[in-house]
Design an enzyme around this catalytic site. Structure first.
Site, PDB file in Angstrom:
ATOM      1  N   ASP A  24      49.169  39.774  81.092  1.00 27.91           N
ATOM      2  CA  ASP A  24      49.931  40.273  82.596  1.00 27.91           C
ATOM      3  C   ASP A  24      49.156  39.685  83.738  1.00 27.91           C
ATOM      4  OD1 ASP A  24      52.263  40.392  80.911  1.00 27.91           O
ATOM      5  OD2 ASP A  24      51.454  42.326  80.920  1.00 27.91           O
ATOM      6  N   LYS A  27      48.314  35.300  85.380  1.00 28.49           N
ATOM      7  CA  LYS A  27      47.256  33.703  85.374  1.00 28.49           C
ATOM      8  C   LYS A  27      48.101  32.745  85.960  1.00 28.49           C
ATOM      9  CE  LYS A  27      47.393  34.446  80.860  1.00 28.49           C
ATOM     10  NZ  LYS A  27      47.203  36.083  80.589  1.00 28.49           N
ATOM     11  N   GLY A  51      55.089  35.596  79.371  1.00 27.28           N
ATOM     12  CA  GLY A  51      56.518  35.679  80.088  1.00 27.28           C
ATOM     13  C   GLY A  51      55.021  35.122  81.202  1.00 27.28           C
ATOM     14  N   HIS A  52      56.076  34.124  82.185  1.00 21.48           N
ATOM     15  CA  HIS A  52      55.073  33.731  83.483  1.00 21.48           C
ATOM     16  C   HIS A  52      56.128  33.209  84.255  1.00 21.48           C
ATOM     17  CE1 HIS A  52      54.528  30.215  80.557  1.00 21.48           C
ATOM     18  NE2 HIS A  52      54.781  29.887  80.981  1.00 21.48           N
ATOM     19  N   GLN A 231      48.516  36.334  76.811  1.00 20.89           N
ATOM     20  CA  GLN A 231      48.421  36.682  76.721  1.00 20.89           C
ATOM     21  C   GLN A 231      47.092  37.047  77.230  1.00 20.89           C
ATOM     22  OE1 GLN A 231      49.808  35.592  73.245  1.00 20.89           O
ATOM     23  NE2 GLN A 231      51.374  36.429  74.636  1.00 20.89           N
TER      24      GLN A 231
HETATM   25  P1  IMP Z   1      53.995  40.812  70.058  1.00 22.33           P
HETATM   26  O1  IMP Z   1      53.019  39.825  70.731  1.00 22.33           O
HETATM   27  O2  IMP Z   1      54.915  41.021  70.727  1.00 22.33           O
HETATM   28  O3  IMP Z   1      53.731  40.784  68.865  1.00 22.33           O
HETATM   29  O4  IMP Z   1      53.169  42.239  71.008  1.00 22.33           O
HETATM   30  C1  IMP Z   1      51.747  42.853  70.391  1.00 22.33           C
HETATM   31  C2  IMP Z   1      51.243  43.467  71.881  1.00 22.33           C
HETATM   32  O5  IMP Z   1      50.994  42.129  72.335  1.00 22.33           O
HETATM   33  C3  IMP Z   1      52.183  44.220  72.460  1.00 22.33           C
HETATM   34  O6  IMP Z   1      51.488  45.685  73.030  1.00 22.33           O
HETATM   35  C4  IMP Z   1      53.038  43.647  73.596  1.00 22.33           C
HETATM   36  O7  IMP Z   1      52.850  44.084  74.292  1.00 22.33           O
HETATM   37  C5  IMP Z   1      51.409  42.637  73.669  1.00 22.33           C
HETATM   38  N1  IMP Z   1      51.943  41.373  74.057  1.00 22.33           N
HETATM   39  C6  IMP Z   1      52.266  40.425  73.651  1.00 22.33           C
HETATM   40  N2  IMP Z   1      52.843  39.496  74.877  1.00 22.33           N
HETATM   41  C7  IMP Z   1      52.078  39.618  75.741  1.00 22.33           C
HETATM   42  C8  IMP Z   1      51.438  38.952  77.056  1.00 22.33           C
HETATM   43  O8  IMP Z   1      51.967  38.596  77.529  1.00 22.33           O
HETATM   44  N3  IMP Z   1      51.513  40.258  78.214  1.00 22.33           N
HETATM   45  C9  IMP Z   1      50.867  41.084  77.468  1.00 22.33           C
HETATM   46  N4  IMP Z   1      51.271  41.738  76.809  1.00 22.33           N
HETATM   47  C10 IMP Z   1      51.924  40.821  75.523  1.00 22.33           C
END
Ligand code: IMP
Length: 415
Positions: A24, A27, A51-52, A231
Site C-alpha cells: 500500500d 506504487k 489492490g491497486h 505487496q
Molecule cells: P495474505 O497475503 O492475504 O495471506 O495476507 C497476509 C498479510 O499480508 C496480511 O497482513 C495482509 O493484510 C497483508 N497483505 C497482503 N497483500 C497486501 C497488499 O497488497 N497490501 C497490504 N497488505 C497486504
C-alpha cells in the site's frame, strides 16, 4: 507536459517497481509515469491480495490481478509463473476493462506455470484465520483471498496450474473435496469450481502460454519490461516480519524469479515508500504512532485498505527498514509517496535504531505549509527537502520521485 525523459532513460531496459514497506505504498503513480514508456508490463508473484486503484475518466476502479499499467492500449501484459490466479476475479477485471473500451485479451499472456486459486482456497484461508484466532488470540489478518492455501498447495506440490485449465479436473476436485472435509472440516462445491473453470477456459483459454519464452524474446529484441511488484518488502515470505507476512516473495529478486528473468536482467529498481508508514493486519510495527497521531495520518492519508477496506495502522518511517529494503532489492531510485500527508505535523519522528528499549527516534522539524500539488523540487519547503535529503544520505539511494497529492500530475520527477 513535463519532460521526464532523463528519468525514464535512467531506468534502462528492465525496471521493477517494488514496495519497500508493508504494501500500500502507492506504487500506482510511479507505474503510471513509467508504464507508458515501456513495451511489456508484467506481474510476477502474489494474487488478488493486492489492490491497486486506477482512475479512468474520473472514476476509481480497484484492480487486484492485472497490473495497473495494463490500461495503456498497446502494451503486452504478462502474468508470470510466480502468481496465484483467482479466475473469477480475473474475468471480472477483464469485463470491467471491456466496459471501459479496453480489450486486454489479445495482449494478455498468463503463464501456464501460474497456480489457480480456487474458491476452496478462499474458504480454507478464512477457516485457518479463525482457527489461529481461537488458538492464539489473533490471526495473521490475511486478505482472505486464498493466497496462503494456494501457495500451500504449490509448495506441497499438489497445486493445480493454469496449464491444466484445458484438462478435465472433475475427479481431481472430487478428491480434494474429501481431503478438505476430512482434514479441515471445510466444505467445497465441486460444481461451482468446475463452472468457474469452464468460464475461464472459454474466455481466457487462449491467453495461457509460456511467459518465460515471451519475456525472453521481448528482452532479446530490445523491448523494455516493467515489472510491477505487489505487496511490500516487509511482507516477504523470507525476509519479512514472519509469520505476519504474505506467502510469496515480494522483493525484486522474487519478482525476477516469478517471471523467469535472470538477476542480471534488472537495470533499475524503484523502491516505493510512503513518507511515513502503514500496515494492515497483525504483526510487529515498531514505529507505530500513538492513537492521536495515527488517526491524523489515517485521515489525511485516506489510509483504508483497497482490497479489504480495513483501517490501516499508521506510524513513522523506520530507517533500519528502509536500509534493509534498499539492500534487499538493490533500489536505484526511491519514490517517496504522500509527502503532503505530513504537511501539518509539528515534528516528524523517524525510527533510527532498534535497541532493547525499543525504537530510538530522530525528530525532524515539520514544514507546516502545504506541499500539495508541488511538481518542482526547488519549490518544496526547506524542511521537506532536508527530510528527503537525509533519507537519500542514510540509504545511499536518490529520491527520484516524490508524491505530493492524489492527482496524476501531483508528483515531483527529479532527474
Ligand atoms: P495474505 O497475503 O492475504 O495471506 O495476507 C497476509 C498479510 O499480508 C496480511 O497482513 C495482509 O493484510 C497483508 N497483505 C497482503 N497483500 C497486501 C497488499 O497488497 N497490501 C497490504 N497488505 C497486504
Amino acid at each position: 507536459m513535463r519532460d521526464t525523459s532523463a528519468f525514464i532513460n535512467s531506468l534502462g531496459q528492465v525496471c521493477a517497481i517494488i514496495g519497500a514497506q508493508w504494501g500500500d505504498e502507492g506504487k500506482g503513480k510511479a507505474t503510471d509515469i513509467v508504464a507508458q514508456h515501456f513495451d511489456v508490463i508484467a506481474r510476477a508473484c502474489g494474487g488478488a491480495n493486492a489492490g491497486h486503484t486506477i482512475v479512468v475518466a474520473g472514476h476509481k476502479h480497484v484492480f487486484h490481478l492485472l497490473p495497473s499499467g495494463c490500461l495503456h492500449g498497446d502494451k503486452k501484459v504478462i502474468l508470470g509463473s510466480g502468481m496465484v490466479v483467482h479466475l473469477p476475479t480475473l474475468l471480472e477485471e477483464i469485463a470491467l476493462l471491456r466496459s471501459l473500451d479496453v480489450d486486454i485479451v489479445p495482449r494478455l499472456t498468463i503463464s501456464h506455470e501460474a497456480h489457480i486459486v480456487f474458491g476452496f482456497h478462499r474458504t480454507l484461508d478464512a477457516a485457518l484465520e479463525e482457527r489461529r484466532s481461537k488458538q492464539k488470540g489473533k490471526g495473521i489478518g490475511t486478505t482472505k483471498r486464498g493466497i496462503g492455501p494456494a501457495y500451500m498447495d504449490k509448495t506441497a506440490r499438489c497445486g493445480i496450474r493454469m496449464g491444466e485449465l484445458h484438462t478435465d479436473l472433475r475427479n481431481e476436485l472430487i478428491q480434494r473435496k474429501t481431503l478438505l472435509e476430512e482434514t479441515y472440516g471445510v466444505a467445497m462445491d465441486v460444481e461451482e469450481e468446475l463452472s468457474d473453470l469452464a468460464d475461464a477456459r472459454e474466455q481466457i483459454g487462449g491467453c495461457i502460454g509460456d511467459t518465460v519464452e515471451d519475456i525472453h524474446s521481448a528482452l532479446h529484441s530490445g523491448k523494455t519490461i516493467l515489472v510491477e511488484g505487489a505487496q511490500g518488502t516487509l511482507l516477504d515470505i523470507d525476509h519479512g516480519t514472519y509469520p505476519y507476512v504474505t506467502s510469496s516473495s515480494t522483493t525484486a529478486s522474487g519478482a525476477l524469479q516469478g517471471l523467469g528473468l535472470p538477476p542480471r536482467a534488472l537495470t533499475s529498481c524503484i523502491g516505493v515508500a510512503k513518507a511515513y508508514c502503514t500496515r494492515v493486519g497483525e504483526g510487529e510495527f515498531p514505529t507505530e504512532a500513538e492513537d492521536s497521531a495515527a488517526k491524523r495520518l489515517r485521515e489525511r492519508g485516506g489510509e483504508f485498505g483497497a482490497t479489504t477496506g480495513r483501517p490501516r495502522r499508521c506510524g513513522w518511517l523506520s530507517l533500519p527498514d528502509l536500509r534493509r529494503a534498499a539492500y534487499l532489492n538493490g533500489i536505484t531510485h526511491w519514490n517517496l509517496t504522500k509527502l503532503d500527508v505530513l504537511d501539518e505535523e509539528d515534528v516528524i519522528p523517524v525510527g533510527i535504531t532498534r535497541g532493547e528499549q525499543g525504537m530510538r527516534y530522530q525528530e525532524f522539524p515539520g514544514w507546516k505549509t502545504s506541499t500539495a500539488g508541488i511538481t518542482g523540487y526547488d519549490s518544496l519547503p526547506a524542511n521537506a527537502r532536508a527530510y528527503i535529503e537525509w533519507i537519500e544520505e542514510q540509504t545511499q539511494s536518490p529520491v527520484a520521485l516524490i508524491g505530493t497529492g492524489q492527482g496524476r500530475e501531483e508528483i515531483i520527477v527529479r532527474s
